[in-house]
Scaffold this motif. Sequence first.
Motif, mmCIF file in Angstrom:
data_model
loop_
_atom_site.group_PDB
_atom_site.id
_atom_site.type_symbol
_atom_site.label_atom_id
_atom_site.label_comp_id
_atom_site.label_asym_id
_atom_site.label_seq_id
_atom_site.Cartn_x
_atom_site.Cartn_y
_atom_site.Cartn_z
ATOM 1 N N VAL A 144 5.356 40.906 -50.182
ATOM 2 C CA VAL A 144 6.174 39.684 -50.065
ATOM 3 C C VAL A 144 7.306 39.802 -49.059
ATOM 4 O O VAL A 144 7.888 38.787 -48.668
ATOM 5 N N ILE A 172 11.897 33.723 -52.309
ATOM 6 C CA ILE A 172 10.502 33.469 -51.955
ATOM 7 C C ILE A 172 9.885 32.520 -52.983
ATOM 8 O O ILE A 172 10.378 32.390 -54.107
ATOM 9 N N ASP A 173 8.832 31.851 -52.564
ATOM 10 C CA ASP A 173 7.975 31.120 -53.486
ATOM 11 C C ASP A 173 6.644 31.839 -53.542
ATOM 12 O O ASP A 173 6.113 32.260 -52.504
ATOM 13 N N CYS A 174 6.086 31.989 -54.733
ATOM 14 C CA CYS A 174 4.790 32.630 -54.897
ATOM 15 C C CYS A 174 4.025 31.889 -55.985
ATOM 16 O O CYS A 174 4.513 31.786 -57.125
ATOM 17 N N GLU A 223 3.701 28.783 -56.353
ATOM 18 C CA GLU A 223 4.470 27.598 -56.725
ATOM 19 C C GLU A 223 5.585 27.894 -57.731
ATOM 20 O O GLU A 223 6.050 26.996 -58.430
ATOM 21 N N GLU A 242 7.421 30.861 -42.426
ATOM 22 C CA GLU A 242 6.968 29.939 -43.462
ATOM 23 C C GLU A 242 6.146 28.849 -42.780
ATOM 24 O O GLU A 242 6.650 28.145 -41.899
ATOM 25 N N HIS A 283 -2.770 28.840 -47.981
ATOM 26 C CA HIS A 283 -2.999 30.191 -47.463
ATOM 27 C C HIS A 283 -4.482 30.469 -47.210
ATOM 28 O O HIS A 283 -4.826 31.248 -46.320
ATOM 29 N N SER A 310 2.467 30.623 -51.108
ATOM 30 C CA SER A 310 3.745 30.122 -51.626
ATOM 31 C C SER A 310 3.499 28.920 -52.528
ATOM 32 O O SER A 310 4.011 28.856 -53.657
ATOM 33 N N SER A 311 2.743 27.952 -52.023
ATOM 34 C CA SER A 311 2.397 26.770 -52.806
ATOM 35 C C SER A 311 1.066 26.253 -52.281
ATOM 36 O O SER A 311 0.453 26.872 -51.417
ATOM 37 N N LYS A 335 1.813 25.541 -48.550
ATOM 38 C CA LYS A 335 2.766 26.374 -47.802
ATOM 39 C C LYS A 335 2.379 27.846 -47.944
ATOM 40 O O LYS A 335 1.985 28.292 -49.026
ATOM 41 N N THR A 336 2.498 28.590 -46.844
ATOM 42 C CA THR A 336 2.171 30.014 -46.823
ATOM 43 C C THR A 336 3.339 30.793 -46.243
ATOM 44 O O THR A 336 3.934 30.396 -45.240
ATOM 45 N N ARG A 337 3.651 31.897 -46.875
ATOM 46 C CA ARG A 337 4.634 32.835 -46.327
ATOM 47 C C ARG A 337 3.844 33.894 -45.564
ATOM 48 O O ARG A 337 3.067 34.661 -46.160
#
Length: 536
Positions: A222, A236-238, A240, A348, A353, A445-446, A449-451
């Motif tokens: 992460v 961070i978001d993981c 959601e 971000e 993903h 992330s959601s 959305k991807t980190r």
Amino acid sequence: MTAIAAAVALSLPISLCNSCKVSKKFQGVKGGFGVFAVLGEANSLGPSDKKSLWGTLFDVEDPRSKAPQCKGRFLDVYQALELARYDIQYCDWRARQDLRTIVLLHEKVVEVLNPLAREYKSIGTMKKELAELQGELAQAHKQVHISEARVSTALDKLAYMEELVNGKLLEDRTKMESSIAAPSSSTSTQSLDTMKRPRKSLDVSGPVQPYHPRLKNFWYPVAFSTDLKDETMIPIDCFEEPWVLFRGKDGNPGCIQNTCAHRACPLHLGSVNEGRIQCPYHGWEYTADGKCEKMPSTRLLNVKIKSLPCLEQEGMIWIWPGDDPPTTTLPSLQPPSGFVIHAEIVMELPVEHGLLLDNLLDLAHAPFTHTSTFAKGWTVPSLVKFLTPASGLQGYWDPYPIDMEFQPPCMVLSTIGISKPGKLEGQSTKECATHLHQLHVCLPSSRNKTRLLYRMSLDFAPLLKHIPFMHYLWRHFAEQVLNEDLRLVIGQQERMINGANVWNWPVAYDKLGVRYRLWRDAVERGSKPLPFSKPM
């Protein structure tokens, strides 16, 4: 060419070598006569050293005694695949024998041209011997061409057989382009030309569904360790859910829910005091395991917020977001030996993903998409293939000098042979003198959305690491490449949400992306063992 360079070139399996390299090396045989220093300088290796080196390169066991034995008139797909693999082994052995012949002929040429031999050999004798050797070299040159053709045919056959085996994995998702009615007894048999081949597809369409809980039962990288300094926090978001990373009193990283138990204030807006994260609203302080140890201005209550298992390894911070007990080992994401890390970048991105992984596992799009960055000047090959073991998630691209691997649950590793712009075709990474190694981590992330964690390493130019502000330049280049992809992937995502299937018609070069999707589907179904898993 030095002795080491020659040894490396000859020790490559013939199936991995550029077919045009050998033919160019002996191009002078027909039109004239040339002597090539195959084993380097005369004094670099003694006779015993040469014999030992040749033994390593050429004394490969004859595979003909191990040919697969198949019974019956018809072969199933797996037997056919084994036969195709045997063809590759035989072609490799045959090609090594051809190269041995050429090496021995070269030694004879050197012996004939030895100045010491001129004391007792006439010019006529030398001319006669050279003419004979020229004929033998021409024949050997012809045999090398035959071996090249055999290898090319065997590789095509192997790729086709692997495609058939992979097709069986997609059998439950097979869709017929049109139904074919069975012929009646009074009707003559249809010719094969009138039948349409079934079309195989994966169903990745419709709004992105919530992530399956089973997908959480893995270690996920992460953050980079260099970004998590003492008294700093990384939100961070993981899957959601909001989390925050920080270092505890012992310096080890912790990951807790990024929501204060008191009034749901985001904790990352606060500060880290003596290894505890302090909420900026009323000062409540939490340890790395989520326990509240301070409640200023009121009586201390027994309050604890959710935390995740968190480890640090090889310069990366990992978390385990699932409900199952975490495994005891983490995969290694280190670059190969000899590489130096030059850049670690976090972005971000506004895409799911899985779609980003689909993009990263595909190189066939490069000469069409990345025309302003790394693929500028690339020609469009007549055929792009990804060659991989039948049960693997790694392999190499043909004709590009790029090795690639998908490492579950969300990592892509690649090693790229650096060459002149527009001159990438026909080379493997082993034939390139310098290389770039990449790590892409696509953290979910959601659902939109991807980190992305990106690490870039080089096995050359170590001084670049010490040039001031160089990391800004690397980030600029990375953003340029990603922006070329994002405009396409975002468009895919919009159409997928409206019902389009982004995996409607896979073809041969989609192999690695298809295997990722099959692996992910198997995880969500709870299959044991998972497909393409490496043996333990």
